[in-house]
Design an enzyme around this catalytic site. Structure first.
Site, mmCIF file in Angstrom:
data_model
loop_
_atom_site.group_PDB
_atom_site.id
_atom_site.type_symbol
_atom_site.label_atom_id
_atom_site.label_comp_id
_atom_site.label_asym_id
_atom_site.label_seq_id
_atom_site.Cartn_x
_atom_site.Cartn_y
_atom_site.Cartn_z
ATOM 1 N N CYS A 42 0.843 -1.197 0.000
ATOM 2 C CA CYS A 42 0.000 0.000 0.000
ATOM 3 C C CYS A 42 0.881 1.252 0.000
ATOM 4 O O CYS A 42 1.989 1.250 0.536
ATOM 5 C CB CYS A 42 -0.907 -0.001 1.230
ATOM 6 S SG CYS A 42 -2.026 1.426 1.291
ATOM 7 N N ASP A 44 0.416 3.806 1.688
ATOM 8 C CA ASP A 44 0.374 4.416 3.021
ATOM 9 C C ASP A 44 1.789 4.696 3.552
ATOM 10 O O ASP A 44 2.647 3.806 3.559
ATOM 11 C CB ASP A 44 -0.361 3.448 3.972
ATOM 12 C CG ASP A 44 -0.737 4.101 5.289
ATOM 13 O OD1 ASP A 44 0.170 4.618 5.979
ATOM 14 O OD2 ASP A 44 -1.930 4.094 5.640
ATOM 15 N N ARG A 46 2.896 4.917 6.366
ATOM 16 C CA ARG A 46 3.283 4.186 7.580
ATOM 17 C C ARG A 46 3.747 2.758 7.275
ATOM 18 O O ARG A 46 4.038 1.986 8.189
ATOM 19 C CB ARG A 46 2.098 4.141 8.562
ATOM 20 C CG ARG A 46 1.648 5.506 9.031
ATOM 21 C CD ARG A 46 0.291 5.450 9.679
ATOM 22 N NE ARG A 46 -0.744 5.051 8.728
ATOM 23 C CZ ARG A 46 -2.037 4.891 9.034
ATOM 24 N NH1 ARG A 46 -2.442 5.055 10.277
ATOM 25 N NH2 ARG A 46 -2.916 4.546 8.113
ATOM 26 N N HIS A 98 -2.166 -3.987 4.993
ATOM 27 C CA HIS A 98 -1.962 -3.594 6.394
ATOM 28 C C HIS A 98 -3.300 -3.372 7.067
ATOM 29 O O HIS A 98 -4.272 -2.986 6.416
ATOM 30 C CB HIS A 98 -1.063 -2.351 6.502
ATOM 31 C CG HIS A 98 -1.677 -1.108 5.937
ATOM 32 N ND1 HIS A 98 -2.289 -0.151 6.724
ATOM 33 C CD2 HIS A 98 -1.796 -0.653 4.678
ATOM 34 C CE1 HIS A 98 -2.734 0.833 5.963
ATOM 35 N NE2 HIS A 98 -2.451 0.554 4.711
ATOM 36 N N CYS A 101 -6.257 -0.110 6.909
ATOM 37 C CA CYS A 101 -5.980 0.521 5.616
ATOM 38 C C CYS A 101 -7.111 1.478 5.238
ATOM 39 O O CYS A 101 -8.276 1.082 5.141
ATOM 40 C CB CYS A 101 -5.813 -0.551 4.544
ATOM 41 S SG CYS A 101 -5.432 0.144 2.912
#
Ligand code: ZN
Length: 242
Positions: A42, A44, A46, A98, A101
């Site tokens: 992803c 993202d 993080r 994750h 999400c």
């Protein structure tokens, strides 16, 4: 115009630190890359691929998009997979989702989000396919956890079904597809144990992964609230299946 001075300074520090540890690092890396792994994760911020698995530049080929989706019309993702498989000859591809999400969560919201809804439709289809299973989970956060896991499994199957992976397997090339999910709250990767190494294994691995999901549900129903987090439940499922 505001310049990103701080980031450029950090870059100098980083390069210097690596040079101190290994004076030939960049020189060697510039000559060639020979990663054994392709990470499809992803976007993202993080979920930084290299850091999570402790890998240096050159060790991991990476493709990231919103909610780690693999669709057969995405030329970007397919091109990365083709290059990784046919040229770099990676041995492993990990599809890594994750928990928590935002893309997965947005895919099941009724409010419109604009253009991205076209992309999120791919995950909504996963939701619709597994709606009955998901509806049996009591809490919305549990449903989201499961949908994040199911999304990884479904996207892993999509990857296995690409002409690129199918062709590699038909040629006898060593190539393993894995489904993983990362926990933002503890930094740990959970192996969802979808591991396919041949075309014949895909359906079997899919059914096995779904059986584990159903076992997870049984255990969640039977355990008290304090033991219902994804990590604890998955640890129990794995101890039963392995
Ligand atoms: Zn995400």
């Amino acid at each position: 115009m505001e310049k990103l001075t701080e980031l450029l300074e950090k870059n100098r520090d980083w390069a210097e630190k690596i040079n101190q540890e290994d004076p030939h690092f960049f020189e060697t890396l510039a000559q060639q890359q020979a990663p054994e792994y392709l990470w499809i994760g992803c976007s993202d911020s993080r979920v930084p691929a290299n850091e999570i698995v402790g890998m240096l530049p050159g060790e991991l080929f990476v493709h990231r998009n919103v909610a780690n989706v693999v669709v057969h019309t995405d030329m970007n993702c397919l091109s990365v997979v083709q290059y990784a498989v046919e040229v770099l000859k990676v041995k492993h591809i990990m599809v890594v989702g994750h928990y928590g999400c935002g893309g997965v969560a947005a895919s099941i919201e009724s409010a419109p989000h604009g253009l991205i809804d076209n992309w999120l439709r791919n995950i909504r289809r996963v939701f619709q396919k597994h709606r009955q299973f998901l509806s049996t989970w009591d809490h919305s956060h549990q449903q989201l956890d499961r949908l994040c896991e199911l999304n990884v499994i479904e996207q892993s199957v999509n990857l296995c079904e690409t002409t690129i992976v199918q062709q590699a397997w038909a040629n006898g090339q060593e190539l393993n597809v894995h489904g993983w999910i990362y926990g933002l709250s503890d930094g740990l990767v959970n192996d969802l144990e979808f591991n396919a190494s041949t075309a014949d294994e895909v359906e079997e691995q899919y059914q096995l992964a779904m059986n584990k999901m159903r076992k997870l549900q049984e255990l969640a129903k039977a355990s008290d609230k304090s033991q219902q987090n994804a990590r604890t439940l998955w640890d129990k499922v794995k101890s039963i299946f392995n």
